[in-house]
Design an enzyme around this catalytic site. Structure first.
Site, short mmCIF file in Angstrom:
data_model
loop_
_atom_site.label_atom_id
_atom_site.label_comp_id
_atom_site.label_asym_id
_atom_site.label_seq_id
_atom_site.Cartn_x
_atom_site.Cartn_y
_atom_site.Cartn_z
CG HIS A 808 3.09 -6.33 10.71
ND1 HIS A 808 1.50 -5.84 9.73
CD2 HIS A 808 2.35 -8.09 10.60
CE1 HIS A 808 0.80 -6.77 9.18
NE2 HIS A 808 0.76 -7.51 9.70
CD GLU A 811 4.38 -3.45 9.42
OE1 GLU A 811 4.06 -4.20 7.92
OE2 GLU A 811 3.83 -2.88 10.54
CG HIS A 905 0.40 -1.53 9.76
ND1 HIS A 905 -0.22 -2.72 9.65
CD2 HIS A 905 -1.10 -1.75 10.97
CE1 HIS A 905 -0.75 -3.66 10.69
NE2 HIS A 905 -1.23 -2.77 10.91
CD GLU A 990 0.15 0.51 5.91
OE1 GLU A 990 1.33 0.23 5.67
OE2 GLU A 990 -0.37 -0.67 6.25
ZN LIG Z 1 1.96 -3.25 8.54
#
Ligand SMILES: [Zn+2]
Length: 1156
Positions: A808, A811, A905, A990
């Protein structure tokens, strides 16, 4: 006993229902009144559960039938009904069933002349109307006409009745059909006039509740389209806005202001975003016949209709979404069970053999003679060098929570004495040349095309000229900086030689960054817009600031102030400039150069700004570009701004945000980079911005501009910035930028700085991205100790760890974590050395190069979220995913599935760093599935790594981790790798954009240093995992014991986390202001206690015979005589002889043991 007591109450209630005897009824009412003191709910709920509402309603029907009605009974009965009814969630239904609406209405009508009686009736009316169906019935039967008659015209006589009537009216207006009726009868204008009267005449603010109740009426009426239109037509915006301005200075008027602002926001006429189309400014022709437009998935709901049912969906990965759909996967054991069956064609897999050359390399080049030397070096290092040397630790954190012991950790980056890592400024040219030559030698044909040098030498068409963005313009300042001896060069603009000059003079040593390498890499980047400019921060580099910044404290009422400022545009349009100063779509239509106006720019790698409109002198509306080939995913921003004034707060509004909430509401700041600061020796991104908040605005996607996204609402992120210098060039971004060229040049530096005797490093190209940019694949492990069979055997048999990041593009935090991981992995830290001997690392540091380059937030050039393509990736549309999956399949096919898989992420809604993993049991359990989980055996090894990280990584929080396999995540890397390849430890890591709620960094916003530290601590965690879970040689164990001092470290961390253990995961710190996103909310924020208080006040007024509201001359109230007996707070003395007394006491004591 309890049964007896319960039956006592039931006897009481059934007697109340059936008795015709006035004395008995009065006594029961008195007992009930005494049992249910004002202000308590528990006992009332008990009475409700025993049929209290029904009994009281029946008694009401009986009492109302009496002719003339007996107010001695009716008044206490109505009071009880009001109090019981408002706590009975099914009261409306019960009223309908008892056919009591007519009774209450006609009672009210008959008592129009008697204030006390009428007030009682209105209380009950209000409680009945809180049920929308009952309210509608009441409306049809003329309740609103009755109430309107009571409240108009404005009069301060009988304020209690007026209050009760307005509150009842507000409750009735929750029904849409009532609202429609009210508008059609012209009540809206009447309510506005009444509100104005109360506003102007209540000078000492004694009747705030009446004013607020009037606003609640308006709030409910304006829930319907007709209501909003009529409100606008009646000058409602202006009236409320003006009244709010009067109220602002007085804190006690907050309830009025807040309700008025809610109405103003809701009624602000919807406007389309000021862009031709919401579809991205950039489009990319896809191969084959693939769809060129990713359609918006949101619920639409035309904003022109009544918008009450608008739903908000957060499309963020790993967030809650579409729960209904989740059940299939989450409750079906067979679907959940991972099945490592390979269905990739064998002949397809062969191509990946070339990506695993370490498995066939014979290391003939290893010089056996040097082995002695090497082992000597090893020994000295493990004995004398300091462990954790290259784990960058945020030791510079200056914060009360700072407790991290760091004797073994260097202050900032690598040790200056470490030759391997030093890239001295003086020797740029030589080092650079040397590196390129080195690569030239090593490059094999397959990889050649991706190298920066090759792109310049072999394919000149690929390389283009790049110019560094012009520096701040102030001539005097320039001269001083660059040309102290030269008067003539006031028109200095750096480029070419000047850049070298600039670097020679001012570049500071930034570890693992080289402007020259950056420039070389950036020249080869393929962007859709064909970028010709280099943003200064990416070129020059970033050094983390010495201090971590605490999360921003939210200023009270900041959202309200900003919203009112927005509404002022409508009320005072003369103030608004509305000048477009930057437009990506039509550069000619923008009018930059206006005096005193900021200049914007975004056409550089990762840049994202589509349009800038100057609203007022120091206020700008900004519009982000959608992801390429889509019309959504606006979140990431990165742009340049210049020509600012000093010490003036500029307000910026990003007006096309999409998420329904944001960490910007909870203390997160954006980041800023100042060129002047950099040239003065502080080259850094730092957290900046104040008065930050995020709220729903009045913009929407028009049919013409948005196609399928028509009607979608937008949110505003607003922030104010005071720039540090006059006429500076500054860059603002959502988060610390990390471009594709940054990554590529970082890899160049890592490769050239590693110790090739120890570190096996191989950089290949996984594949070309859709946009033609190489997606690098790294293999990192330790060189074998020698070319002897045993050593080579150990080398070949090391388990794999597979890491990926940045699927992504928005990010960027994931890239900083990856940067920390990579630097640690190639470092000379003895722990890294040991770790390399334990694993072979396969790393894809940037899975979505095109998205990163073109300033996307979420998608690739195909407009797809690549982390939703893992089930069936297309080799044409999603090449990086297709080949990453292929490589993983290949590893599985040769029996070498990775021990750990982790995809890095960033998380936009949560604090801390945490892992998502996969567990059948936890998923079934969470889904409330009835399957006997005892018969399902599951290896709980997936929990080990997060537990270790919780102990060793200060930003990591085990409590935030989750191990659910949701249907909505079915096609993410984590779930597919777990399910299809049987990798037990398959994770998404994350990292927050904001900060930490726990541990060492509690209350602090994360900087790049903390993110990098997370990356290196992740490596440490892998080593400990290896020691804990896999058989290790004695040598490894001994080295580990020497290096890690594991016990101490773990105990230390355990103690720390212990002291925080009761801080449960309340991710979002409370914020003083109620953040109201859904302006259609029907909740009026009234507690149960408000009506109780009203009744209490009324009673004391009746008892004290204080008629402070004028004299009730029109009629006489004949019911005052018995009230003392029945209202008294003490049991009446003649209860003693009453036959029901013992039962009543039984009921009373029964409450003590009744369930709460
Ligand atoms: Zn992500």
């Amino acid at each position: 006993m309890a049964e007896q007591e319960a039956s006592g109450l039931q006897v009481l209630l059934s007697t109340l229902q059936s008795s015709q005897d006035k004395d008995i009824i009065l006594n029961i009412l008195s007992v009930l009144t005494n049992l249910l003191p004002l202000g308590t709910s528990r006992r009332i709920h008990y009475v409700i559960s025993k049929g209290g509402s029904e009994a009281l309603l029946e008694a009401l029907a009986t009492a109302a039938r009496a002719e003339p009605p007996d107010h001695g009974i009716l008044l206490p009965l109505l009071r009880l009904l009001a109090r019981v009814g408002q706590r009975d969630r099914k009261f409306g239904l019960k009223v309908q069933k008892a056919e009591a609406t007519d009774i209450i209405l006609s009672l009210a009508r008959r008592n129009l002349g008697c204030h006390l009686h009428l007030t009682h009736c209105l209380w009950v009316l209000k409680v009945c109307a809180s049920n929308v169906t009952t309210g509608t019935t009441l409306g049809i039967n003329g309740a609103m006409e009755l109430l309107f008659k009571v409240i108009t015209p404005y009069s301060k006589r009988h304020v209690r009745i007026v209050r009760a009537a307005i509150e009842a009216l507000a409750a009735l207006l929750k029904s849409k059909s009532n609202s429609r009726r009210a508008v059609n009868r012209g009540y809206l204008g009447g309510l506005l006039r009444l509100y104005q009267d109360w506003h102007h005449k209540d000078v000492s603010n004694n009747y705030i509740y009446i004013r607020r109740a009037l606003l609640l009426c308006l709030k409910h009426i304006t829930n319907i389209q007709l209501g909003r239109e009529t409100f606008l037509g009646s000058q409602g915006m202006k009236i409320l806005f003006t009244s709010v301005q009067d109220c602002l200075p007085c804190k006690t008027l907050d309830p009025i202001i807040n309700t008025a602002v809610q109405i103003l926001r809701k009624c602000y006429p919807k406007e389309p975003l000021p862009v031709m189309t919401v579809g991205s400014s950039y489009s990319f022709p896809l191969p084959g016949n693939a769809k060129a437009e990713s359609l918006c998935e949101r619920d639409e709901g035309d904003y022109e209709s009544d918008g009450e049912e608008e739903t908000e969906k957060d499309l963020d990965h790993e967030d809650m979404e579409s729960k209904e759909e989740d059940y299939d996967l989450e409750t079906d054991v067979n679907k959940l069970r991972s099945r490592p069956v390979l269905d990739w064609p064998k002949e397809e897999l062969v191509q990946y053999e070339a990506m695993c050359q370490e498995l066939s390399h014979d290391f003939q080049e290893l010089d056996s003679e040097s082995e002695e030397e090497k082992s000597l070096e090893d020994r000295t290092e493990s004995l004398f060098s300091t462990p954790s040397h290259f784990i960058p630790s945020a030791t510079s954190v200056k914060h009360p929570n700072y407790r991290w012991k760091s004797q073994t950790v260097t202050e900032m980056g690598p040790d200056p004495g470490e030759k391997d890592f030093k890239i001295p400024r003086q020797s740029w040219t030589r080092r650079e040349k040397c590196r390129w030559n080195l690569t030239d030698e090593k490059r094999d044909i397959a990889e050649g095309a991706q190298d920066a040098v090759s792109c310049e030498e072999e394919d000149p068409a690929r390389s283009h000229t790049l110019t560094l963005r012009p520096l701040p313009k102030e001539a005097a300042w320039y001269k001083k900086m660059f040309c102290p001896d030269c008067e003539a060069s006031s028109n200095y603009s750096p480029g070419g030689d000047e850049v070298a000059n600039l670097l020679e003079k001012y570049q500071r040593e930034i570890p693992f960054h080289s402007p020259h390498f950056y420039m070389a890499r950036a020249k080869c980047v393929k962007s859709i817009a064909g970028y010709k400019d280099l943003a200064f921060p990416d070129f020059w580099g970033h050094q983390p600031p010495p201090y971590s910044k605490p999360m921003l404290e939210r200023k009270d009422g900041v959202q309200r102030d900003k919203v009112l400022d927005d509404i002022r545009r409508l009320i005072q349009p003369g103030d608004v400039t509305g000048r477009t100063v930057f437009d990506l779509d039509e550069p000619s239509s923008s009018s930059p150069g206006a005096p005193g106006c900021l200049k914007f720019f975004s056409e550089f790698e990762s840049g994202n700004l589509r349009k800038a409109i100057q609203v007022r002198e120091f206020e700008y509306d900004l519009i982000m570009n959608a992801d390429v080939n889509t019309n959504q995913h606006h979140q990431w921003f990165y742009f340049e701004v210049r020509d600012m004034k000093l010490a003036v707060p500029y307000r910026f509004n990003i007006i096309n945000c999409e998420k329904f909430n944001s960490q910007f509401n909870y203390g997160m700041q954006l980041v800023m980079y100042s060129v002047k600061e950099a040239l003065q020796g502080r080259p850094r991104w730092f957290r900046a911005g104040h008065d930050i908040c995020y709220y729903r605005n009045h913009y929407c996607c028009s049919a013409a501009a948005g196609g399928s996204t028509r009607g979608k609402g937008y949110y505003t992120l607003t922030f104010s910035i005071k720039f540090p210098h006059k006429d500076d060039v500054c860059y603002l971004a959502y988060h610390y930028p990390y471009t594709y060229s940054t990554m590529m040049s970082h890899l160049d530096i890592l490769e050239s700085s590693r110790n090739p005797k120890k570190v096996y490093w191989r950089q290949q190209t996984l594949c070309q991205s859709l946009g033609g940019n190489p997606c690098p694949l790294l293999t990192i492990t330790a060189m074998p100790d020698s070319k002897k069979r045993d050593d080579l055997g150990q080398f070949y048999n090391r388990p794999y760890v597979f890491l990926m990041a940045r699927v992504h593009p928005g990010e960027s935090n994931a890239s900083w974590v990856m940067k920390g991981t990579l630097e640690f992995l190639v470092s000379s830290d003895p722990i890294a050395d040991l770790l390399r001997k334990c694993f072979i690392f396969k790393i894809v540091p940037m899975l979505n190069p095109d998205g990163v380059i073109n300033g996307n937030h979420r998608c690739s050039l195909s407009g797809d979220d690549l982390n939703r393509q893992w089930l069936t990736p297309s080799s044409q549309l999603h090449p990086t995913i297709y080949h990453a999956k292929g490589l993983l399949y290949y590893l599985c096919s040769i029996g070498r599935a990775p021990l750990v898989f982790c995809d890095y992420h960033g998380h936009s809604q949560k604090n801390n760093v945490f892992l998502y993993g996969c567990s059948i049991k936890e998923t079934l359990w969470q889904a409330g599935c009835m399957v006997d989980t005892a018969v399902i055996t599951e290896d709980v090894g997936y929990r080990t790594l997060p537990k270790i990280l919780d102990k060793v990584a200060p930003a990591f929080v085990m409590n935030s981790c989750s191990f659910l396999v949701e249907k909505s995540r079915e096609s993410t890397a984590r779930v597919v790798v777990w399910k299809e390849m049987g990798v037990l430890r398959s994770y998404t890591m994350e990292s927050t954009y904001c900060g930490c709620s726990h541990g060492l960094y509690k209350g602090l916003q994360l900087g790049t240093q903390e993110l990098e530290e997370m990356g290196s601590k992740f490596c440490l965690g892998l080593l400990i995992l290896h020691l804990k879970s896999l058989p290790c040689s004695k040598k490894v164990m001994a080295q580990a014991a020497l290096l890690l001092d594991l016990e101490e470290e773990i105990t230390d961390r355990a103690q720390r986390s212990c002291s925080n253990s009761n801080l449960e995961t309340d991710d979002e710190p409370p914020c003083g202001e109620e953040i109201d996103y859904n302006t259609d909310s029907c909740s009026d924020g009234e507690g149960d206690l408000e009506l109780d208080q009203e009744i209490q006040e009324c009673l004391s007024w009746v008892e004290g015979e204080v008629e402070d509201e004028g004299v009730a001359t029109e009629q006489t109230c004949s019911s005052k005589a018995p009230r003392g007996l029945y209202i008294s707070s003490q049991p009446a003395s003649d209860n003693r002889s009453h036959p029901l007394r013992s039962t009543a006491l039984g009921v009373y004591s029964g409450f003590k043991s009744s369930p709460a």
